[in-house]
Design an enzyme around this catalytic site. Structure first.
Site, PDB file in Angstrom:
ATOM      1  N   HIS A  25      -3.234  -4.797  -2.100  1.00 59.59           N
ATOM      2  CA  HIS A  25      -2.742  -3.409  -2.174  1.00 59.59           C
ATOM      3  C   HIS A  25      -3.406  -2.535  -1.102  1.00 59.59           C
ATOM      4  O   HIS A  25      -3.549  -1.330  -1.279  1.00 59.59           O
ATOM      5  CB  HIS A  25      -2.942  -2.822  -3.579  1.00 59.59           C
ATOM      6  CG  HIS A  25      -1.971  -3.422  -4.568  1.00 59.59           C
ATOM      7  ND1 HIS A  25      -0.793  -2.811  -4.921  1.00 59.59           N
ATOM      8  CD2 HIS A  25      -1.993  -4.597  -5.238  1.00 59.59           C
ATOM      9  CE1 HIS A  25      -0.139  -3.574  -5.790  1.00 59.59           C
ATOM     10  NE2 HIS A  25      -0.848  -4.675  -5.992  1.00 59.59           N
ATOM     11  N   GLY A  82       4.661 -15.028  -7.107  1.00 57.27           N
ATOM     12  CA  GLY A  82       3.830 -14.198  -6.239  1.00 57.27           C
ATOM     13  C   GLY A  82       3.383 -14.913  -4.980  1.00 57.27           C
ATOM     14  O   GLY A  82       2.375 -14.552  -4.382  1.00 57.27           O
ATOM     15  N   LEU A  83       4.141 -15.935  -4.559  1.00 61.01           N
ATOM     16  CA  LEU A  83       3.786 -16.670  -3.339  1.00 61.01           C
ATOM     17  C   LEU A  83       4.729 -16.316  -2.185  1.00 61.01           C
ATOM     18  O   LEU A  83       4.831 -17.038  -1.201  1.00 61.01           O
ATOM     19  CB  LEU A  83       3.785 -18.182  -3.596  1.00 61.01           C
ATOM     20  CG  LEU A  83       2.776 -18.651  -4.656  1.00 61.01           C
ATOM     21  CD1 LEU A  83       2.892 -20.154  -4.888  1.00 61.01           C
ATOM     22  CD2 LEU A  83       1.341 -18.285  -4.258  1.00 61.01           C
ATOM     23  N   ASP A  87       3.345  -9.633   3.556  1.00 58.86           N
ATOM     24  CA  ASP A  87       3.978 -10.928   3.294  1.00 58.86           C
ATOM     25  C   ASP A  87       4.787 -11.417   4.495  1.00 58.86           C
ATOM     26  O   ASP A  87       4.699 -12.580   4.901  1.00 58.86           O
ATOM     27  CB  ASP A  87       4.876 -10.842   2.054  1.00 58.86           C
ATOM     28  CG  ASP A  87       4.101 -10.387   0.825  1.00 58.86           C
ATOM     29  OD1 ASP A  87       2.865 -10.484   0.843  1.00 58.86           O
ATOM     30  OD2 ASP A  87       4.748  -9.930  -0.129  1.00 58.86           O
TER      31      ASP A  87
HETATM   32  C1  GLA Z   1       3.079  -7.765  -2.722  1.00 57.99           C
HETATM   33  C2  GLA Z   1       3.679  -6.962  -1.561  1.00 57.99           C
HETATM   34  C3  GLA Z   1       2.699  -6.851  -0.393  1.00 57.99           C
HETATM   35  C4  GLA Z   1       1.338  -6.368  -0.865  1.00 57.99           C
HETATM   36  C5  GLA Z   1       0.866  -7.154  -2.085  1.00 57.99           C
HETATM   37  C6  GLA Z   1      -0.401  -6.603  -2.667  1.00 57.99           C
HETATM   38  O1  GLA Z   1       2.889  -9.085  -2.332  1.00 57.99           O
HETATM   39  O2  GLA Z   1       4.863  -7.585  -1.110  1.00 57.99           O
HETATM   40  O3  GLA Z   1       3.241  -5.997   0.582  1.00 57.99           O
HETATM   41  O4  GLA Z   1       1.350  -4.988  -1.116  1.00 57.99           O
HETATM   42  O5  GLA Z   1       1.840  -7.184  -3.106  1.00 57.99           O
HETATM   43  O6  GLA Z   1      -1.457  -6.795  -1.796  1.00 57.99           O
END
Ligand code: GLA
Length: 391
Positions: free
Chosen positions: A43, A133-134, A181
């Site tokens: 974040h 979350g990958l 990401d």
């Molecule tokens: C998700 C979002 C990223 C980033 C993360 C937290 O993966 O896509 O942009 O903000 O959460 O670090």
């Protein structure tokens, strides 16, 4: 433990086989993009700060060939039926939904940036788990983007691609995510973590040779259902932006650790103070991690990973019981450090472990889950891998 990533050949073969079967022709090429984990820096991206992700050996592969006109036909091994759309649908953000929105979003973002996007037929295969979350969505965006850029001979160097893929996600799909990401899945190198300054988008490839150090990163899929992840993400982002405005800085990246106490004293509620403290201390942890990795002190980053987790749990308040259990069990079983990775409210935990101890740590997490009656977690060891490429 499950096996690490399927060799790219196997996923690529599935994409090719899908293309042949669906379209009765040979693809003109295949493009792969990986999922990612974030070693540290959570974040911080939308606060103009620092992140340190690396690419996974799990990939999405797109087999593609041009087709006449401004039409895009997309088949995915994970969907029941193909999706077809034209320029009218692509030019209207939000018109397509579900997985196809990421494909249409890339077409839209390219067209909005003035590129002549070639019509195409695409077939998609993937080993990146969805909803863990990958960054399966960034992998899909990056692979489709690479395919369309090459098929159309478009002038779009790699360093400009993450922003474009992010626009697809922010403005077409409607998810207010940062730049991490897409940068990770496009710009990462094998054996390295990507030190990204999210304000300037400058990158440094930091050697992260786990193999040579006898180490492994164990990724634990918490299998926790994503609870309100989208709404909570957006609300964390808003509260950071509000705090920056109150403090009179462009972004929380501009609050230095030395100024933190004074900044916190100027904020009027405790929750905002906790959010700000997370972001400011997390940026510093990224810088400290990079310094240790540069010095070849890989094991020593463990406490920073664990401190990052505590900050996400107590200050940013984005962890869930399954996630905290995985972190505690991994640490108790001898991990050097462990933390949740990604946006939060579920997803994955990563633990830095001796390669020889990975099985023991994975078993300890599985047992801790069983004791609490949580659904069994997934476990896999991963090595930092290469970003998006033609395959
Ligand atoms: C998700 C979002 C990223 C980033 C993360 C937290 O993966 O896509 O942009 O903000 O959460 O670090």
């Amino acid at each position: 433990m499950t096996e690490p990533g399927t060799p790219v050949g196997a996923v690529a073969e599935r994409a090719t086989a899908g293309f042949r079967q669906r379209y009765g022709a040979e693809p003109a090429g295949r493009w792969a993009a990986p999922g990612r984990v974030n070693l540290i820096g959570e974040h911080t991206d939308y606060n103009d700060g620092f992140v340190l992700p690396f690419a996974l050996p799990l990939r999405t592969v797109v087999a593609a060939a041009p087709q006449d006109g401004e039409r895009w036909t997309v088949w995915s091994e994970l969907a029941d039926s193909p999706v077809e759309f034209g320029a009218a649908e692509a030019d209207q953000p939000g018109r397509l939904t579900g997985w196809a929105a990421y494909v249409a979003g890339v077409v839209w973002a390219l067209r909005a940036a003035g590129h002549a996007v070639p019509g195409a037929r695409l077939a998609i295969a993937s080993d990146v788990p969805l909803g863990s979350g990958l960054s399966s969505s960034a992998a899909l965006e990056a692979a489709v983007l690479a395919a369309l850029v090459d098929l159309g001979g478009l002038d779009l160097p790699a360093e400009r691609r993450p922003r474009l893929a992010q626009r697809a996600e922010n403005d077409y799909v409607g998810a207010p995510t940062g730049i991490m990401d897409q940068s990770a899945v496009i710009r990462c190198r094998a054996g390295h973590a990507l030190f990204l300054d999210c304000r300037t988008e400058s990158v440094e490839h930091i050697p992260f040779d786990l193999d040579a150090a006898g180490l492994a990163v164990l990724v634990i899929d918490s299998r926790a259902p994503h609870r309100h992840a989208d709404g909570e993400y957006a609300s964390r982002r808003k509260s950071c932006e509000r705090a920056a405005a109150q403090l009179g800085v462009p972004a929380l990246r501009d609050v230095s650790p030395d100024d933190l106490d004074a900044a916190l004293a100027r904020l009027d509620d405790d929750e905002t103070r906790r959010r700000v403290r997370h972001v400011v201390t997390e940026d510093q942890r990224v810088l400290d991690t990079v310094a240790l990795l540069r010095a070849g002190r890989v094991r020593d980053i463990g406490p920073l990973l664990t401190a990052s987790h505590a900050s996400m749990r107590d200050d940013f308040e984005i962890t869930v019981p399954e996630i905290d259990t995985a972190v505690e069990a991994a640490l108790a079983a001898g991990a050097y450090g462990a933390r949740m990775t990604g946006g939060g409210f579920g997803g994955c935990v990563l633990a830095l472990v001796e390669a020889a101890a990975a099985d023991v740590v994975a078993r300890a997490v599985v047992e801790a889950y069983a004791e609490r009656d949580f659904a069994a977690p997934g476990t896999v060891t991963v090595l930092p891998s290469v970003g998006a490429h033609r395959t």
